[in-house]
Motif scaffolding. Sequence first.
Motif, PDB file in Angstrom:
ATOM      1  N   GLN A  25       1.005  -1.064  -0.090  1.00  0.00           N
ATOM      2  CA  GLN A  25       0.079  -0.096  -0.004  1.00  0.00           C
ATOM      3  C   GLN A  25       0.888   1.258   0.026  1.00  0.00           C
ATOM      4  O   GLN A  25       0.518   2.061  -0.731  1.00  0.00           O
ATOM      5  N   LEU A  26       1.871   1.433   0.843  1.00  0.00           N
ATOM      6  CA  LEU A  26       2.742   2.451   0.888  1.00  0.00           C
ATOM      7  C   LEU A  26       3.409   2.494  -0.389  1.00  0.00           C
ATOM      8  O   LEU A  26       3.803   3.871  -0.519  1.00  0.00           O
ATOM      9  N   ILE A  27       3.877   1.676  -0.978  1.00  0.00           N
ATOM     10  CA  ILE A  27       4.481   1.598  -2.552  1.00  0.00           C
ATOM     11  C   ILE A  27       3.734   2.006  -3.203  1.00  0.00           C
ATOM     12  O   ILE A  27       3.879   3.353  -4.050  1.00  0.00           O
ATOM     13  N   ASP A  32       1.714   6.850  -6.848  1.00  0.00           N
ATOM     14  CA  ASP A  32       0.678   7.902  -7.078  1.00  0.00           C
ATOM     15  C   ASP A  32       1.015   9.316  -6.667  1.00  0.00           C
ATOM     16  O   ASP A  32       0.905  10.333  -7.346  1.00  0.00           O
ATOM     17  N   LEU A  33       1.753   9.684  -5.300  1.00  0.00           N
ATOM     18  CA  LEU A  33       2.226  10.850  -5.014  1.00  0.00           C
ATOM     19  C   LEU A  33       3.177  11.440  -5.794  1.00  0.00           C
ATOM     20  O   LEU A  33       3.430  12.718  -6.144  1.00  0.00           O
ATOM     21  N   TYR A  60       8.176   2.402  10.372  1.00  0.00           N
ATOM     22  CA  TYR A  60       8.025   1.136  10.905  1.00  0.00           C
ATOM     23  C   TYR A  60       8.590   0.044   9.573  1.00  0.00           C
ATOM     24  O   TYR A  60       9.022  -0.909   9.804  1.00  0.00           O
ATOM     25  N   HIS A  61       7.879   0.309   8.392  1.00  0.00           N
ATOM     26  CA  HIS A  61       7.862  -0.599   7.363  1.00  0.00           C
ATOM     27  C   HIS A  61       9.249   0.055   6.433  1.00  0.00           C
ATOM     28  O   HIS A  61       9.713  -0.974   5.593  1.00  0.00           O
ATOM     29  N   PHE A  62       9.650   1.132   6.538  1.00  0.00           N
ATOM     30  CA  PHE A  62      10.835   1.745   5.660  1.00  0.00           C
ATOM     31  C   PHE A  62      11.551   2.528   6.564  1.00  0.00           C
ATOM     32  O   PHE A  62      11.004   3.548   7.116  1.00  0.00           O
ATOM     33  N   VAL A  68      11.435   4.168   0.906  1.00  0.00           N
ATOM     34  CA  VAL A  68      10.176   3.950   0.338  1.00  0.00           C
ATOM     35  C   VAL A  68       9.763   4.400  -1.160  1.00  0.00           C
ATOM     36  O   VAL A  68       9.489   3.547  -1.942  1.00  0.00           O
ATOM     37  N   VAL A  69      10.640   5.423  -1.383  1.00  0.00           N
ATOM     38  CA  VAL A  69      10.848   6.066  -2.808  1.00  0.00           C
ATOM     39  C   VAL A  69      11.600   5.015  -3.710  1.00  0.00           C
ATOM     40  O   VAL A  69      11.200   4.572  -4.785  1.00  0.00           O
ATOM     41  N   ALA A  70      13.023   4.713  -2.963  1.00  0.00           N
ATOM     42  CA  ALA A  70      13.550   3.468  -3.627  1.00  0.00           C
ATOM     43  C   ALA A  70      12.693   2.077  -4.067  1.00  0.00           C
ATOM     44  O   ALA A  70      12.757   1.691  -4.905  1.00  0.00           O
ATOM     45  N   ALA A  71      11.931   1.537  -3.266  1.00  0.00           N
ATOM     46  CA  ALA A  71      10.930   0.641  -3.204  1.00  0.00           C
ATOM     47  C   ALA A  71       9.872   0.823  -4.282  1.00  0.00           C
ATOM     48  O   ALA A  71       9.659  -0.148  -4.977  1.00  0.00           O
ATOM     49  N   ALA A  72       9.478   1.946  -4.166  1.00  0.00           N
ATOM     50  CA  ALA A  72       8.324   2.442  -5.548  1.00  0.00           C
ATOM     51  C   ALA A  72       9.174   2.340  -6.793  1.00  0.00           C
ATOM     52  O   ALA A  72       8.560   1.736  -7.756  1.00  0.00           O
TER      53      ALA A  72
END
Length: 199
Positions: A25-27, A32-33, A60-62, A68-72
């Motif tokens: 979900q966060l990815i 989208d953002l 907690y997740h990233f 998180v941007v790298a994962a996206a």
Amino acid sequence: MAPRRTAPHTQDRPLSLIEQARRDQLIQITIDLVSEYGYAATSLTRIAQTAGITKGAVLYHFASKDAVVAAAHERVLGLLVADVEAAIAAVPADRAPAAYVRRMVGHLAERPGHTRMLVGAITNGDVPDPSVRWKPLAALLQEARRARGLGPGPDPRTLAIIVGGAIDGIIGEHMRDPGYDAPAAAEALITMLETTLFA
């Protein structure tokens, strides 16, 4: 004092289904953002607010916004690579460059949000080695010539860079004007490429 819980991104254990779903979900929210607001305006706070959780829950997740941007970016790039590789695998070697161009243009034109994410990574300097973009196509070009029994021909690196730039131009025009016929432009590029490659 209770020990602080270690975030999953620092542990060597499999993620639970709930943790994996939250990460996914966060990815997606980050994709989208970044697509809508750009890299600079995509903050941890904005990601958290969009997800309906706290900034600490994102962390907690990233480990960071960059994580998180790298994962996206990795997710978007992985989908592109898989799509293009499948198109190439479905045709003989001498047709691989045309399949590459068609699928690259098609994939990027069909997914403007993903395209903005990839462009943002390049603009942000997150693609350290430009050869990652041209080497696979250069190899396809060489193999296509060999499959037709031709010698080395034009410099494959230069030709791959030119084709990559043309794809970028086609997609850029399509992003600016969604009415621009990207598939027709891809076919024109293929015609020029084949004339140069197999002459």
